[in-house]
Enzyme design. Structure first.
Site, PDB file in Angstrom:
ATOM      1  CG  ASN A  66      -0.603  -0.244   2.501  1.00 53.31           C
ATOM      2  OD1 ASN A  66      -0.230  -1.365   2.875  1.00 53.31           O
ATOM      3  ND2 ASN A  66      -0.636   0.790   3.333  1.00 53.31           N
ATOM      4  CG  ASP A  67      -0.209   4.135   2.814  1.00 52.33           C
ATOM      5  OD1 ASP A  67      -1.059   3.433   2.262  1.00 52.33           O
ATOM      6  OD2 ASP A  67      -0.425   4.775   3.857  1.00 52.33           O
ATOM      7  N   PRO A  68       3.080   4.475  -0.508  1.00 54.50           N
ATOM      8  CG  PRO A  68       3.087   6.216  -2.072  1.00 54.50           C
ATOM      9  CD  PRO A  68       2.180   5.231  -1.381  1.00 54.50           C
ATOM     10  CD  GLN A  83       3.071   1.225   5.838  1.00 55.25           C
ATOM     11  OE1 GLN A  83       2.190   0.974   6.636  1.00 55.25           O
ATOM     12  NE2 GLN A  83       4.326   1.391   6.198  1.00 55.25           N
ATOM     13  CB  SER A 127       2.622   6.068   6.140  1.00 58.62           C
ATOM     14  OG  SER A 127       2.053   5.046   5.367  1.00 58.62           O
TER      15      SER A 127
END
Length: 584
Positions: A66-68, A83, A127
């Site tokens: 998922n998130d950069p 992630q 994050s």
């Protein structure tokens, strides 16, 4: 516009509830925290299916992403942290995966940089961002989860060996956590620290996303030594009825050119951007405004609206974005996560993977000063292979032709449309004024004949159009001007019968003046299960995830169409097959 700027609390609540209604209607959306499937999150992929796997978008060899987290450039190398679940294809077991590149296209996958291992991140390493300190030492700030109640704190990590060109190993010092939420903060909504910036006073500042009641907040912290952080008496910015703010991003943009600026830039002729990922509906919104450095407050411009009625980085499947300054090419680049839309966790388990990162985009301020422009990084063009070109082809009402000679399932298409008159533009229904563009696209789809439009591309199409994803424009005559609707409509994207599959009619309006120049341009990046489109040179961006059953690989087709009564001219069309980058 004054209606929004001077809205009552009741009107603000209506906006919040409307945003929440959109989430409820989109059943694949992930709510305040990711859906947790304890029985599946450690089910390692037995095999990886390539049917819908992308060719030139970033994704690891297998499993969930998922998130950069903290993209950065350091000593000749681009770093992307993100992630990642190393044990399965649904959310869980999250670590900070780490990949490096010389060109943002070809990547080397390394061992995870950060994983839960200490009391300050035992229950999660979420994050954050990277900052390059003045002594050329990178530092990562990230959110740690310290207990089963999701209490969140802010930690830091530093490279174990600065002489390692890839910075493979990272250390989490024992003086963590650096920031603990005080009693005024919702401890479960306190995450995702930004890249730090230094003020003229020599003090570092960061923003952390949060929420108080229904007010989204960008909490401001200051530090002189990057270790001891003190919360400011007021947030950098907040807005009522916008819900929790995740993954905030705060950076300056130039008023003079398209060059990017470092977060600590102190010159003149700049505006500032505050981007927030809204937990309530999982879209990324931003405002443009002024940063009062004396008061440490951000003030959006009068025409820049917080929340669901505001500007979005991407009007499709794009979330948790993070930008960084690239000093080698003097540009700001934004990454964004594009999750799957096939909904059911069993789908991810069977595929052996879930999630991709959108193509990194250069971002700058439009000459109007009212919005951002985004465009795929120039390095992407190194993957272009076979090319076909077309000029000055006219399309009358109902006409369609196929673009042949390239790989329609993995391609890059740039097309410029023109038309001789605006007279046939349909009237914009006043009842649509309070609707989102996506709702108007659902009413006025690509098969509904119009005046000026719909015209555009039918991507990932089967031979007989049983399935396709149209990306198109439709021009309306409003009371005082013309409104340009851009759609990426996934409703006909697959023959697969799955009521839970998310197939929205994504759409956004394009702010262009058609009176003097009757032209519209479109660029679409097509990559097996993603269609990433840029309208009017990057003024409006829409990313769709789709899962065709017929239009797969060599069986995919690409068409250009016009379903409007106004004849459309394709002034230029350039299309390329796209190569696969190197992944190690």
């Amino acid at each position: 516009m004054e209606l929004f700027m001077k809205s009552s609390s009741l009107w603000g609540l209506e906006i919040y509830l409307f945003c929440f209604f959109i989430v409820l209607s989109n059943i694949n959306k992930v709510f305040g925290s990711h859906n947790v499937f304890l029985d599946l999150q450690s089910s390692s992929a037995i095999s990886v299916k390539n049917v819908h796997r992308t060719g030139f978008h970033f994704q690891p060899p297998k499993h969930w992403i998922n998130d950069p987290n903290a993209p950065m450039y350091y000593n000749g190398v681009y770093h992307l942290f993100y992630q990642y679940n190393p044990k399965g294809s649904v959310w869980g077991n999250i670590v900070w995966a780490h990949s490096v590149s010389k060109d943002l296209i070809n990547w080397i996958h390394l061992e995870p940089a950060i994983y839960p291992s200490k009391k300050f991140d035992k229950y999660g390493a979420w994050s954050g961002s990277a900052t390059i300190l003045p002594n050329n030492k990178p530092v990562i700030l990230y959110t740690g989860v310290v207990d089963s109640h999701d209490t969140q704190v802010q930690n830091y990590a530093i490279p174990a060996n600065l002489s390692d060109p890839f910075l493979r190993k990272w250390v989490k010092p024992n003086n963590n956590p650096l920031i603990i939420p005080d009693n005024s903060i919702n401890k479960t909504k306190f995450r995702d620290p930004t890249t730090a910036w230094m003020g003229v006073d020599g003090v570092w500042r960061i923003v952390i996303g949060s929420m108080r009641k229904h007010r989204g907040m960008a909490l401001l912290y200051r530090s002189r030594d990057f270790i001891k952080w003190v919360k400011a008496q007021h947030p950098l910015h907040s807005s009522p009825h916008t819900g929790n703010w995740e993954c905030p991003d705060f950076f300056p943009v130039s008023l003079n050119n398209t060059n990017g600026l470092d977060a600590s830039y102190r010159g003149k002729n700049v505006k500032y951007v505050l981007k927030n990922s809204l937990d309530v509906n999982r879209f990324d919104y931003y405002t443009i405004g002024m940063y009062d450095t004396r008061k440490d407050r951000y003030i959006p411009d009068n025409n820049s609206i917080d929340g669901c009625k505001g500007l979005r980085l991407d009007y499709g499947n794009f979330y948790a974005s993070k930008s960084f300054y690239d000093p080698t090419k003097n540009r700001r680049i934004v990454w964004g996560w594009t999750n799957e839309s096939d909904v059911l966790p069993d789908d991810e388990i069977k595929k052996g993977w879930a999630g991709i990162q959108a193509i990194p985009r250069k971002v700058w301020l439009d000459h109007s000063g009212k919005q951002l422009i985004q465009w795929p990084i120039e390095e992407l063009e190194t993957l272009r292979k076979q090319k076909i070109q077309l000029n000055n082809k006219k399309l009358s009402k109902g006409e369609m032709f196929e673009v042949k000679g390239i790989s329609a399932s993995q391609s890059d298409i740039e097309v410029s449309f023109s038309f001789s008159s605006l007279n046939k533009a349909e009237q914009f229904d006043p009842n649509w004024a309070d609707l989102y563009a996506q709702d108007v696209c659902a009413i006025k789809g690509s098969t509904i004949q119009g005046g000026l439009g719909p015209f555009g591309l039918a991507t990932l199409a089967s031979k007989n159009l049983e399935e396709y994803t149209p990306v198109f424009f439709r021009v309306f005559k409003a009371q005082k001007n013309y409104k340009v609707l851009m759609c990426s409509d996934a409703r006909r994207s697959t023959m697969r019968q799955n009521e839970a599959m998310y197939k929205p009619s994504f759409a956004g309006y394009v702010d262009v003046d058609l009176v003097d120049m009757k032209k519209l341009s479109l660029r679409s990046l097509i990559d097996n299960s993603v269609v990433e489109s840029f309208g009017a040179g990057g003024k409006t961006c829409i990313t769709s995830r789709v899962y065709p059953t017929l239009a797969i690989h060599d069986n995919a087709h690409l068409f250009v169409f016009n379903n409007g009564s106004e004849t459309i001219t394709i002034e230029t069309l350039n299309a390329w097959s796209m190569d696969v980058p190197k992944m190690h």
